[in-house]
Structure formats: structure tokens, C-alpha cells
Motif scaffolding. Structure first.
Motif, PDB file in Angstrom:
ATOM      1  N   GLU A 125       7.762  -3.737  -9.523  1.00 33.23           N
ATOM      2  CA  GLU A 125       7.086  -2.505  -9.105  1.00 33.23           C
ATOM      3  C   GLU A 125       6.528  -1.737 -10.301  1.00 33.23           C
ATOM      4  O   GLU A 125       5.560  -0.999 -10.166  1.00 33.23           O
ATOM      5  N   TYR A 170       0.330  -9.298  -8.805  1.00 34.32           N
ATOM      6  CA  TYR A 170       0.493  -8.480  -9.997  1.00 34.32           C
ATOM      7  C   TYR A 170       1.733  -8.889 -10.792  1.00 34.32           C
ATOM      8  O   TYR A 170       2.695  -9.403 -10.237  1.00 34.32           O
ATOM      9  N   ILE A 195      -0.296  -6.481   6.212  1.00 34.09           N
ATOM     10  CA  ILE A 195       0.735  -5.490   6.520  1.00 34.09           C
ATOM     11  C   ILE A 195       2.035  -6.193   6.891  1.00 34.09           C
ATOM     12  O   ILE A 195       3.114  -5.803   6.453  1.00 34.09           O
ATOM     13  N   GLU A 196       1.907  -7.231   7.709  1.00 36.46           N
ATOM     14  CA  GLU A 196       3.111  -7.957   8.132  1.00 36.46           C
ATOM     15  C   GLU A 196       3.847  -8.540   6.937  1.00 36.46           C
ATOM     16  O   GLU A 196       5.067  -8.609   6.916  1.00 36.46           O
ATOM     17  N   GLU A 197       3.088  -8.947   5.935  1.00 38.27           N
ATOM     18  CA  GLU A 197       3.694  -9.541   4.753  1.00 38.27           C
ATOM     19  C   GLU A 197       4.369  -8.493   3.866  1.00 38.27           C
ATOM     20  O   GLU A 197       5.382  -8.756   3.253  1.00 38.27           O
ATOM     21  N   ASN A 198       3.801  -7.294   3.838  1.00 39.91           N
ATOM     22  CA  ASN A 198       4.239  -6.339   2.816  1.00 39.91           C
ATOM     23  C   ASN A 198       4.896  -5.053   3.293  1.00 39.91           C
ATOM     24  O   ASN A 198       5.643  -4.441   2.558  1.00 39.91           O
ATOM     25  N   ALA A 199       4.579  -4.634   4.523  1.00 37.33           N
ATOM     26  CA  ALA A 199       5.149  -3.361   4.984  1.00 37.33           C
ATOM     27  C   ALA A 199       6.448  -3.638   5.733  1.00 37.33           C
ATOM     28  O   ALA A 199       6.771  -4.782   6.041  1.00 37.33           O
ATOM     29  N   SER A 200       7.165  -2.564   6.015  1.00 37.50           N
ATOM     30  CA  SER A 200       8.396  -2.701   6.772  1.00 37.50           C
ATOM     31  C   SER A 200       8.057  -3.212   8.181  1.00 37.50           C
ATOM     32  O   SER A 200       7.002  -2.914   8.728  1.00 37.50           O
ATOM     33  N   ALA A 201       8.966  -4.009   8.757  1.00 34.36           N
ATOM     34  CA  ALA A 201       8.666  -4.687  10.019  1.00 34.36           C
ATOM     35  C   ALA A 201       8.406  -3.695  11.160  1.00 34.36           C
ATOM     36  O   ALA A 201       7.634  -3.979  12.071  1.00 34.36           O
ATOM     37  N   ARG A 248       5.403   0.242   0.220  1.00 36.57           N
ATOM     38  CA  ARG A 248       6.828   0.581   0.232  1.00 36.57           C
ATOM     39  C   ARG A 248       7.086   1.907   0.919  1.00 36.57           C
ATOM     40  O   ARG A 248       6.455   2.915   0.580  1.00 36.57           O
ATOM     41  N   ILE A 282      -4.583  -4.732  -3.157  1.00 37.97           N
ATOM     42  CA  ILE A 282      -3.637  -3.645  -2.889  1.00 37.97           C
ATOM     43  C   ILE A 282      -2.254  -4.064  -3.381  1.00 37.97           C
ATOM     44  O   ILE A 282      -1.803  -5.175  -3.130  1.00 37.97           O
ATOM     45  N   THR A 283      -1.616  -3.174  -4.098  1.00 40.02           N
ATOM     46  CA  THR A 283      -0.301  -3.508  -4.657  1.00 40.02           C
ATOM     47  C   THR A 283       0.745  -3.536  -3.550  1.00 40.02           C
ATOM     48  O   THR A 283       0.636  -2.799  -2.573  1.00 40.02           O
ATOM     49  N   THR A 284       1.745  -4.367  -3.719  1.00 40.49           N
ATOM     50  CA  THR A 284       2.846  -4.378  -2.746  1.00 40.49           C
ATOM     51  C   THR A 284       3.539  -3.022  -2.766  1.00 40.49           C
ATOM     52  O   THR A 284       4.063  -2.571  -1.748  1.00 40.49           O
ATOM     53  N   ALA A 285       3.520  -2.374  -3.923  1.00 39.39           N
ATOM     54  CA  ALA A 285       4.167  -1.066  -4.045  1.00 39.39           C
ATOM     55  C   ALA A 285       3.547  -0.033  -3.101  1.00 39.39           C
ATOM     56  O   ALA A 285       4.219   0.879  -2.632  1.00 39.39           O
ATOM     57  N   TYR A 286       2.230  -0.190  -2.792  1.00 38.07           N
ATOM     58  CA  TYR A 286       1.541   0.746  -1.893  1.00 38.07           C
ATOM     59  C   TYR A 286       2.220   0.811  -0.524  1.00 38.07           C
ATOM     60  O   TYR A 286       2.296   1.854   0.097  1.00 38.07           O
ATOM     61  N   GLN A 297       2.943  -2.348 -11.318  1.00 37.00           N
ATOM     62  CA  GLN A 297       2.080  -1.944 -10.203  1.00 37.00           C
ATOM     63  C   GLN A 297       1.863  -0.432 -10.147  1.00 37.00           C
ATOM     64  O   GLN A 297       0.799   0.042  -9.743  1.00 37.00           O
ATOM     65  N   TYR A 347      12.915 -14.425   4.223  1.00 37.42           N
ATOM     66  CA  TYR A 347      12.328 -14.465   2.879  1.00 37.42           C
ATOM     67  C   TYR A 347      11.784 -13.117   2.414  1.00 37.42           C
ATOM     68  O   TYR A 347      11.808 -12.787   1.239  1.00 37.42           O
ATOM     69  N   ARG A 348      11.298 -12.320   3.360  1.00 43.96           N
ATOM     70  CA  ARG A 348      10.660 -11.053   2.979  1.00 43.96           C
ATOM     71  C   ARG A 348      11.651 -10.031   2.455  1.00 43.96           C
ATOM     72  O   ARG A 348      11.274  -9.072   1.793  1.00 43.96           O
ATOM     73  N   TYR A 350      13.219  -2.235  -5.120  1.00 47.10           N
ATOM     74  CA  TYR A 350      12.397  -3.418  -4.839  1.00 47.10           C
ATOM     75  C   TYR A 350      12.113  -4.241  -6.095  1.00 47.10           C
ATOM     76  O   TYR A 350      11.236  -5.099  -6.085  1.00 47.10           O
TER      77      TYR A 350
END
Ligand code: GDP
Ligand code: MG
Lengths: 211, 526
Positions: free
Chosen positions: B274, B43, A106-112, A79, A73-77, B277, B115-116, B270
Motif C-alpha cells: 500500500e 504497482y 471492483i469484484e477483484e479489489n473492493a470488499s465483497a 480499501r 487505479i490503485t488497489t489502495a483506492y 500506492q 485468495y482475495r 493490507y
């Protein structure tokens, strides 16, 4: 064009391949369940506008486009997502165990502060069940996330799940607005559209040359 | 999991850089079976954006596994702040909470814990508002996967200090430094530049083929200040820039004005990572398969019956077959690169994290600044400064990218420029100074692999790496060229339907019917 809604929420569906994410999306957006073709086509996202306490809430629900299959899954998904449905299949132990991995993702990539909900899907298949309802509830308590068992096939709790998630996001947003925080500081970012009102560069110049 | 992966595809794409991803999307869009793989766990390849943790991993990998990143070298990371926060607590302001807001003192631990919030580009680029990437994103409907911010200002370096460059009509009027007569001359010249056309060389430029752009500007009677603005800030050139190249660059700038905001440029929210992706998402929506962490071990071409050639790719003990292989230049086995790419100049890059903008502004700025060369050997240095509103860093910080052609090494090439705009001394972060403090820096060189390369076989297509240019134009152009070879005569990324335009027919029909509706009718439906 007048805005036809009060709120727009971006929601995501996450979970292992085959747990029924696309089916849930179809059940909610089209009130349909069609085993034959659903899994063969790529669904981008679906939209349904619901009514919550007198407000029109437009839900834009994104599907994984199959990129969950090999965890690509892309990190862009992630955002800008405000709510996430974590889905497992009650007849598939592995998909339940993987919920923890998806939460980490999710914790790594989505908003907190993204709202989450866990769905144990295919609860109509009681004979093949591998994960008890109690275990689902327990996991939800562990992560302090709401939980419900669903069936996309029998249209059980699918409406309820989306309404619950949407209501929680709305409540959170209204609380934030009361604290007069500008929402997320994302103002000023925009999507590119074909019909963007445009000034012609030539007019920019010709008006200048009248100097 | 591996056994779920089919083995036969129309197209296999190796590498998830911008060129590879656009080709993957375009092929998938018209119904080709596409497998898209990357040897790393994320990616983008050299086009990726990293959070601070990911960036640390990347730096470590470059140092410990140089083969994995053979295109990156001379990498130097440096901190200008303490590891841990200061011992004594800052003054308690519990009394009435009205104490002066003191400037935050950053330490390395803050970067680790936040870091995030960083999205740091390996290849930072801008989009021209009317450039090929913006047009492609819109026409293909891939624009819905991304958000952009307008670059708010263009700066230049004049008389040893930073100066804003007037971009919009209002800016030009507001500039007192330019007299009415000068303005009229400038506008006349810009109008002829907008009229320039490569094909039918108009009279205006027909005798300028072998002269410099500066000579042209001088000939047009522009004053030294205006020449500086046009040559360095708008055309991004140098004293020796050929006239027609300058005209082309200027025209591009002018044509992109007035579409979104005050400058011709857009920046992806971001970070630039992006962009590839978004194309991958479209590829997946149309059925493309994705695998990361999947190195390839071998590539072979085989002629099967009727003289048809297939490409056989070995990867993790699986044998994959395809009609066309699209492969990033860094992944491509050397024997498929028929000719050494033309002598190119490598790229010197630097990334800085600072505690303020290079030039104060009312609202958070997003800046393009082209630093004219300080010596004759160099091109201009492109400086991009982005702040928290772009999703690039936590509040209170800015990320600044410097790029130029390599002369010696990244640090020697770029440090003299950095020192003009940042305070690189370390020291007290709360002290008031006219320059922002540099808190962290990274210098590195990247091989220039942006020249088109041919594989010597019709069914293997090699994708270029990132170039030093400001925009994505070369990458988009190359992707389209490769696509045309794989799918001759087919439209390049036709508009993908909006989800609400997809009508499902109940019953036996296996797939959806795509119906295009009038754009304008959309709003009435709800
Ligand atoms: N019995 C039953 N089958 C379901 C249910 N939801 C989905 N399925 C089936 O499970 C398979 C996978 O569903 P799909 O929606 O494609 O899963 P996805 O990969 O998570 O999107 C399909 O054959 C569906 O028909 C459900 O609630 N009950
Ligand atoms: Mg699905």
C-alpha cells in the motif's frame, strides 16, 4: 472535538474517463457545474453531510484522480469503500460496455459486500444519445444493481443517486449491527495524524528513572 | 488509448517501488509534469503485496521468465497440507449446534477460494512511529490514504524459548525477572542512549568508537538477560555489533515509543504494498500520468540547443521525452549504471502461512521478533507475524515473514529458525501442539540492490531496490536525495491541502486557490 455525524461512509466514483465522474462529484458537493476548469484539476475527495431518517451521515466521496484513464487505479483506492457509483456516458457506447470491466475490477479489489449503483450520465444530451435508458436498466437487472440516469449539468437525479446509495449502505449496516457483528473487524486500525495526543519518550524515561 | 498520452514531460519515472513513487509524488506535488510507468500490470515492483492468486502468478513467472525477475532466485514453494478437503463430512452438529468448535482443517483449495483475503508482501517492513516515513506521511498529508496497526509485542529468543520483551514503562515494572537494581541500571543506560547525538559526540560515548555494543552494555553493568534484551531485541544486533551502531538503533527504538500503542512500530493495513500506492495517488491527484503494463525499450540522452540535455525513452513504439528520468535499478539499462554497486550481501527471505500464532496471546497479536543468530556467520533473523486483523490473511491463519542476510541460500539460511517456531511436519492440523502448524512456505533470495547508484548523467537518477533493514528509512532518504537533485531548493512534499481547504473561484480563474486553514478551526465548519 465532538463528532458531528452518526455515520461516515466512504464512497467511490468509477467509470471511464470523460463520463462525468468529477462533474457529478462537484454537482453533489458544491452544487456547481463549471465546464472550463473541472477536468483540469485533480480532485482527491469531497465531503458532504446529509440527513437520513434523523441521522447525520457524512459522505466522503473519492474521485479517481485520473487513474481510470489507462486503468491504473490503485488497489489502495478500493480499501474500506462502502459504496461505489459506476458511471457511464449515455452518449458513449464504449463507456457503457466498459461497465462490465469495471464491475470485474471492483469484484477483484473492493470488499465483497460493497453497495453499487449504475449511473447513466449526460442524459441531457438526448440528441447525441447512443445508449438507451432500457439498456441501462437491463444491465442493472443483470447485475442486480440499482440504476438511474443523471445529468451533472442539469442537476438531474444526482442528489437522488447519492441519497439512494447512502440509504442502502445505512440499512445494510443497521442490519449487521442488529446481528451484533462487529463492523468489519477493522477496529484498531488507525490513520496517522499530526495532532495525535503524544507522550514524550523522554517523559517515559524520566519517570522510569525515578525508580 | 495510447494516442491520448502526451510525449513531453518534466519527469518520467520508471518503476513503482517505494523510492520511485515518493520521487514521483514529490515532483508532481510542486507542479512538475510527471509520467509514471511500470512494465508490470500492478504497482510496487519488488515492494508489492499480492493476494494468493497474484502470488501464484509471481511464483510461476519467476520460474518461467527468470529475466523478468532477475533479482529473485532460489525460489522454493512448498505445501504441508492436502490439495482437497477430507472426504467424510465432519460431525454434524445440527442437533443443538453446541458441539465443540473443532479446529479448521485447511486444504489448498481453501487458499484458492479465499485468495482475495490474502495480502502477502514481497518486502515486509515496519514503520518506526517517529521514523522518517511516518513523519513524511503526516507532513505531506499522504497519511490520509493509508491505515496502520500497532505492533502489539516484541519477542525475543532466550534460553531456547520465546519471551516477550518489555517495551513500555508498565511492561518494565511488571517484569519480575528484572530486579529493582537492574531496572535502575537499565534506565540510566537508556537515558544516556537517548542523549546520544551523532554531531556533538558526548563524553559518554567518545571512547567507544572501536568497541562493540555488547562491551558497552557489559561495562554498564547490565546482567546477561538485560544485555540480551537490549542487544538482540531492541538494537536488533549481534555479538559483534559496533557500539555506536547499537546506540543509534536503540535510540531510534526508544524515541518511537509512546506515540501509538505499546511498541515503537506500525504496520500498514493490507500490507506494505500500500505504501508506494499512497504516493502514486498523490502524484495522480496533482496531475501525474499513470501507465502500467508499459515496458521501456530504450533510453538515450540527447543534447539539444544551449547544451540542455533531454532523456529520450522509447516505449511501445512511442517516443517519450523528459528533462529527468527516474528509474528503478532493475529497469535501468546497464550502460547508465556507471559503477558497479558496492559489494553487498544478498537477502534471504521466507514467507510462512500457519494456523496459529507463534506465542499465544489474549487478543490477536502483531509481532516483531528478532531471532538472535544461531551461528556466527549470520545476522539476526527478523520475524514479522501478522494476522487477519491486518488484512493479510483469512481468519484462523497467520502470515509470518523471515528475513536475514544471505549466507548459503534462503532455505538453508532460514529453515533452522522456522523449525524452532513452527511445526513443519505436515500431519494432523487438529492435534494440539505448542507450535503452530506451517501450512505453506516460500523461500527466496533477493539481490541486494539497495546501495545508492549513480548513472553518470545528471538527468538520469537510479533508484535503489528494497534493503534487508527493518524500516523504510533508507528508501525515504534516497527519494529525498533524488528529489533535491531534480528540484534543487524546493520543499520536499509540502503538505497537500485537505479537500475542504480548496476554494473554487467562479469565473475565469483556471485553477483552484489553495488556502490553508487553522487545523483547529476545521471542526467548527460543519
Ligand atoms: N452535457 C453534459 N456534459 C457533462 C455532464 N457531466 C460531465 N459533462 C462534461 O463531460 C466532460 C468530462 O467530465 P468530467 O467530470 O471531467 O469526467 P470524468 O473524467 O469522468 O471525471 C466535461 O467536459 C464535462 O463538462 C452532463 O451531465 N451533461
Ligand atoms: Mg475526473
Amino acid at each position: 472535538m465532538a463528532k458531528t455525524y452518526d455515520y461516515l461512509f466512504k464512497l467511490l466514483l468509477i467509470g471511464d474517463s470523460g463520463v462525468g465522474k468529477t462533474s457529478i462529484l462537484f454537482r453533489f458537493s458544491e452544487d456547481a457545474f463549471n465546464i472550463s476548469f473541472i477536468s483540469t484539476i485533480g480532485i482527491d475527495f469531497k465531503i458532504r453531510t446529509i440527513d437520513l431518517d434523523g441521522k447525520k451521515v457524512k459522505l466522503q466521496i473519492w474521485d479517481t484522480a485520473g487513474q481510470e484513464r489507462f486503468r491504473t487505479i490503485t488497489t489502495a483506492y478500493y480499501r474500506g469503500s462502502m459504496g461505489i457509483m459506476l458511471v457511464y456516458d449515455v452518449t458513449n457506447e464504449k463507456s457503457f460496455e466498459n461497465i462490465k470491466n469495471w464491475i470485474r475490477n471492483i469484484e477483484e479489489n473492493a470488499s465483497a459486500d460493497v453497495e453499487k449503483m449504475i449511473l447513466g450520465n449526460k442524459c441531457d444530451l438526448d440528441a447525441k444519445r447512443q445508449v438507451s435508458k432500457e439498456r441501462g436498466e437491463q444491465l442493472a437487472v443483470e447485475y442486480q444493481i440499482k440504476f438511474v440516469e443523471t445529468s451533472a449539468k442539469d442537476s438531474l437525479n444526482v442528489e437522488f443517486a447519492f441519497y439512494t446509495l447512502a440509504r442502502d449502505i445505512k440499512a445494510k449496516m443497521e442490519k449487521k449491527q442488529e446481528a451484533s457483528n462487529p463492523p468489519g473487524g477493522r477496529t484498531g486500525a488507525h490513520q496517522l495524524r499530526a495532532n495525535e495526543q503524544q507522550r514524550k519518550p523522554t517523559s517515559w524515561l524520566s519517570r522510569c528513572s525515578v525508580l | 488509448m495510447d494516442e491520448d498520452l502526451p510525449t513531453d514531460f518534466n519527469v518520467i519515472v520508471v518503476g513503482t517501488g517505494v523510492v520511485e513513487s515518493i520521487v514521483a509524488a514529490a515532483c508532481s506535488r510542486i507542479g512538475k509534469d510527471v509520467l509514471h510507468i511500470d512494465c508490470s500490470d500492478h504497482y510496487g515492483g519488488l515492494w508489492a503485496s499480492y493476494n494468493f492468486d497474484g502470488l501464484q502468478k509471481f511464483i510461476k513467472e519467476v520460474k518461467t521468465e527468470p529475466n523478468k525477475h532477475s533479482q529473485v532466485y532460489n525460489l522454493e514453494e512448498k505445501w504441508y497440507i492436502n490439495k482437497d478437503p477430507p472426504q467424510e463430512e465432519p460431525k454434524e452438529d445440527s442437533e443443538d449446534g453446541k458441539a465443540e468448535p473443532t479446529k479448521k482443517v485447511w486444504c489448498q483449495a481453501d487458499f484458492t477460494s479465499e485468495y482475495r483475503k490474502f495480502n502477502i508482501d514481497m518486502t515486509s517492513k515496519l514503520l518506526f512511529s517517529r521514523g522518517p516515513l511516518v513523519e513524511l506521511l503526516i507532513s505531506s498529508n499522504i497519511a490520509r490514504y493509508a491505515e496502520f496497526r500497532c505492533v502489539t509485542r516484541v519477542l525475543t529468543w532466550l534460553n531456547d524459548k520465546l519471551m516477550p520483551v518489555p517495551c513500555s514503562r508498565a511492561d518494565v515494572f511488571a517484569t519480575e525477572a528484572v530486579s529493582i537494581v537492574e531496572k535502575r541500571m537499565l534506565m540510566k543506560m537508556l537515558t544516556s542512549i537517548v542523549g546520544y547525538n551523532d554531531e556533538e559526540m558526548n563524553n559518554e560515548f567518545k571512547d567507544w568508537n572501536d568497541k562493540t555494543f555488547k562491551e558497552y552494555l557489559t561495562h554498564k553493568g547490565l546482567t546477561p538477560n538485560l544485555i540480551h534484551y537490549v542487544l538482540f531485541a531492541i538494537a536488533g544486533g549481534t555479538e559483534s555489533m559496533p557500539c555506536l551502531e547499537g546506540v543509534r538503533e536503540c535510540k531510534k527504538f526508544l524515541m518511537s515509543l509512546g506515540r501509538y500503542g505499546n511498541t515503537p512500530f506500525l504496520w500498514p493495513m493490507y500490507g506494505s504494498g500500500e505504501i508506494p500506492q499512497c504516493f502514486c495517488r498523490l502524484c495522480a491527484v496533482f496531475g501525474g500520468w499513470y501507465c502500467l503494463n508499459r515496458p521501456i525499450d530504450s533510453v538515450e540522452t540527447k543534447t539539444v540547443d544551449e547544451g540542455k540535455t533531454v532523456v529520450v525513452v522509447g516505449s511501445k513504439s512511442k517516443t517519450l521525452k523528459c528533462d529527468h528520468l527516474v528509474i528503478g535499478i532493475n529497469e535501468c539499462p546497464k550502460d547508465f549504471i556507471s559503477s558497479e554497486p558496492a559489494e553487498t550481501c544478498d537477502i534471504s527471505k521466507a514467507i510462512f502461512i500457519t494456523n496459529g500464532t507463534i506465542m499465544a496471546s489474549e487478543k490477536e497479536p502483531l509481532t516483531l521478533f528478532r531471532f538472535p543468530p544461531l551461528n556466527d556467520e549470520q545476522n539476526c533473523v527478523t520475524v514479522l507475524e501478522v494476522g487477519p486483523a491486518t488484512g493479510s490473511c483469512p481468519k484462523g491463519l497467520f502470515v509470518v515473514y523471515l528475513v536475514t542476510n544471505k549466507v548459503k541460500d534462503a532455505e538453508s539460511d532460514l529453515k533452522p529458525y522456522a523449525e524452532k517456531i513452527f511445526d513443519m511436519s505436515g500431519g494432523d492440523q487438529t492435534a494440539t501442539s505448542d507450535k503452530p502448524k506451517c501450512l505453506w512456505s516460500l523461500f527466496y533470495n533477493v539481490k541486494d540492490t539497495s546501495a545508492a547508484v549513480h548513472s553518470g548523467t545528471d538527468c538520469v537518477h537510479v533508484c535503489a531496490g528494497p534493503d534487508a533493514g527493518l524500516d523504510y528509512d533508507r528508501a525515504v532518504h534516497q527519494a529525498e536525495e533524488i528529489y533535491k537533485k531534480i528540484c534543487p531548493g524546493q520543499e520536499f512534499l509540502p503538505r497537500a491541502p485537505n479537500p475542504e481547504e480548496i476554494v473554487f473561484e467562479d469565473g475565469a480563474t483556471p485553477g483552484p486557490e489553495f488556502q490553508r486553514e487553522d487545523e483547529d478551526a476545521e471542526g467548527d465548519k460543519e
